[in-house]
Scaffold this active site. Structure first.
Site, mmCIF file in Angstrom:
data_model
loop_
_atom_site.group_PDB
_atom_site.id
_atom_site.type_symbol
_atom_site.label_atom_id
_atom_site.label_comp_id
_atom_site.label_asym_id
_atom_site.label_seq_id
_atom_site.Cartn_x
_atom_site.Cartn_y
_atom_site.Cartn_z
ATOM 1 N N ARG A 116 -4.095 -10.472 -6.283
ATOM 2 C CA ARG A 116 -5.600 -10.626 -6.298
ATOM 3 C C ARG A 116 -6.251 -10.226 -7.657
ATOM 4 O O ARG A 116 -6.503 -10.954 -8.610
ATOM 5 C CB ARG A 116 -6.472 -9.395 -5.452
ATOM 6 C CG ARG A 116 -8.485 -9.670 -6.089
ATOM 7 C CD ARG A 116 -9.481 -9.028 -5.602
ATOM 8 N NE ARG A 116 -9.121 -7.915 -5.319
ATOM 9 C CZ ARG A 116 -8.841 -6.070 -6.294
ATOM 10 N NH1 ARG A 116 -9.234 -6.990 -7.304
ATOM 11 N NH2 ARG A 116 -8.472 -5.145 -5.594
ATOM 12 N N TYR A 135 -22.275 -32.791 -9.259
ATOM 13 C CA TYR A 135 -21.850 -33.299 -8.107
ATOM 14 C C TYR A 135 -23.322 -32.084 -7.351
ATOM 15 O O TYR A 135 -23.510 -30.738 -7.185
ATOM 16 C CB TYR A 135 -20.734 -32.221 -7.461
ATOM 17 C CG TYR A 135 -19.852 -32.000 -6.710
ATOM 18 C CD1 TYR A 135 -20.563 -32.697 -5.076
ATOM 19 C CD2 TYR A 135 -20.165 -30.582 -6.019
ATOM 20 C CE1 TYR A 135 -20.003 -31.971 -3.789
ATOM 21 C CE2 TYR A 135 -19.638 -29.879 -4.867
ATOM 22 C CZ TYR A 135 -19.381 -31.199 -4.135
ATOM 23 O OH TYR A 135 -19.293 -30.902 -2.399
ATOM 24 N N ASP A 159 -17.203 -29.325 -16.925
ATOM 25 C CA ASP A 159 -16.183 -29.663 -15.772
ATOM 26 C C ASP A 159 -15.837 -31.079 -16.221
ATOM 27 O O ASP A 159 -16.186 -32.348 -15.937
ATOM 28 C CB ASP A 159 -17.347 -30.310 -14.380
ATOM 29 C CG ASP A 159 -16.906 -30.255 -13.270
ATOM 30 O OD1 ASP A 159 -15.393 -30.779 -12.646
ATOM 31 O OD2 ASP A 159 -17.239 -29.578 -11.903
ATOM 32 N N LYS A 178 -8.697 -31.819 -6.731
ATOM 33 C CA LYS A 178 -9.096 -33.889 -6.013
ATOM 34 C C LYS A 178 -7.803 -34.430 -7.673
ATOM 35 O O LYS A 178 -6.550 -34.208 -6.325
ATOM 36 C CB LYS A 178 -10.165 -33.823 -7.235
ATOM 37 C CG LYS A 178 -11.553 -33.179 -7.268
ATOM 38 C CD LYS A 178 -11.505 -33.752 -5.490
ATOM 39 C CE LYS A 178 -13.505 -33.060 -5.191
ATOM 40 N NZ LYS A 178 -13.865 -32.030 -4.586
#
Length: 391
Positions: free
Chosen positions: A46, A98, A170, A195
């Site tokens: 982590r 989005y 973004d 993406k």
């Protein structure tokens, strides 16, 4: 060094012990300590994992930032960044975001008394007018989803410096291969790496890069504390995908330009949104994007002349798949009103133009003639399908 070379060589020199060209997958949760009070630099995955670190160093290098961070998804990355803010803070954000980002803002983080004002971030005056005394950041999509409006990153960054705001971009649709927001003054970039960066529709991941070292330390604290990190296997898959980013995007952009031009000449298409289109009617952001980026991307939105044609195009294409997501090597078509942007209030969707005749194409690497032929036969006919449960 050219960014195409940098992407191809992510992780190349990571394993100096064996000389492995591909970074190994360190599929481990924990690491053995060499002695009391000693560490190899890794303690628990982590907090840090060598495979993930190779990816994080890769995105930082591509962006020209101080540090990179990898998350379990793009939404996890954005959620982690919102933890930089506190009760009462306000953010100005792109209005045609989005839909999942809007859901995160409006249905989750408003519960913690963050507030958001949605504006057309291609309009500097509108952004300036939306800033309040409690505003702490501007969150923009460099190319908006799905209407492909172009943000002037340099002008917005200058406004943020003037008003003491963080500028978060973004940049999913363009990637650092086409646009590096830090070169234009931005502070943080965020990606749904699912993406274009990973590029093969086979993994879900999110990436963040931070320009300032002190801010990067705050982001690392949040990443480690919350723990929505990307696992070693998916880190490796994302690295694998990024190595071919330049060749994929070059082909995808070439295809998108041809498909957009074909659509703009089709009698049953009433409007095409693609920033690579110049001239009349063209795209209003064409010149701006040509100045600030190395290309126009491979996303297209278009409106057909009647709603009945929407279902035919979704169900009758054979090379092009009716599926959500974008940026992979396969060409995908979606219907934003009921898929990617269903969480946006209907009245806002209508005002923005996310209507019942708007379709979105993510253009892949197939032969462009095959994509055009596929669209042509779907436009021309056959009996309409009966719908799908996904809708």
């Amino acid at each position: 060094m050219n960014i195409a070379t940098q992407t191809a060589q992510i992780g190349l020199e990571w394993d100096t012990r064996t000389g492995a060209v591909t970074v190994p997958i360190y599929q481990t949760a924990t690491f053995r300590h060499p002695g009391l009070g000693q560490s190899t630099g890794y303690d628990y995955t982590r907090s840090g994992n060598p495979t993930r670190q190779a990816l994080e160093e890769g995105i930082a290098r591509l962006e020209g930032g101080a540090r990179g961070f990898a998350y379990a998804s793009g939404m996890a990355a954005i959620a982690n960044l919102l933890l930089l803010f506190k009760k009462g803070d306000h953010l100005v954000v792109t209005e045609d975001l989005y839909g999942g980002t809007c859901r995160l803002f409006d249905q989750i983080f408003t519960q913690y008394e963050l507030s958001f004002t949605y504006v057309d971030t291609s309009d500097i005056k509108a952004v300036r007018a939306a800033i309040r005394p409690e505003t702490k950041a501007l969150f923009v999509e460099s190319l908006t989803n799905p209407l492909l409006k172009v943000a002037d990153i340099a002008a917005l960054s200058a406004l943020c410096r003037e008003r003491g705001l963080l500028h978060i971009v973004d940049n999913t649709f363009l990637t650092p291969y086409l646009l590096r927001p830090f070169d234009h003054g931005a502070d943080i970039t965020v990606y749904s790496a699912t993406k274009y960066l990973a590029g093969h529709n086979d993994t879900v991941s999110g990436l963040v890069a931070v320009k300032d070292p002190q801010l990067a330390e705050r982001v690392y604290f949040l990443q480690n504390s919350v723990g929505a990190v990307l696992g070693p296997q998916d880190s490796w898959l994302t690295i694998r995908g990024m190595k071919t980013l330049s060749v994929r995007l070059d082909r995808q952009q070439e295809n998108a330009g041809r498909v957009a031009q074909w659509l703009s000449n089709h009698p049953r298409v009433r409007k095409v949104y693609y920033p690579g289109l110049s001239g009349h009617p063209g795209h209003p952001g064409h010149e701006l994007l040509a100045r600030q980026a190395r290309g126009f991307g491979a996303m297209i939105a278009f409106e057909v002349d009647e709603h009945a044609l929407v279902e035919r195009l979704l169900l009758k294409t054979e090379v092009i798949s009716f599926a959500e997501s974008l940026g992979g090597v396969e060409t995908l078509i979606t219907f934003p009103q009921v898929q990617t942007h269903a969480d946006i209030p209907p009245e806002l969707r209508q005002r923005l133009g996310i209507n019942d005749v708007l379709l979105r194409l993510s253009v892949g690497i197939e032969d462009a003639d095959d994509l055009i032929d596929d669209l042509a036969q779907a436009f021309e006919g056959g009996d309409q399908g009966s719908g799908t449960g996904d809708r």
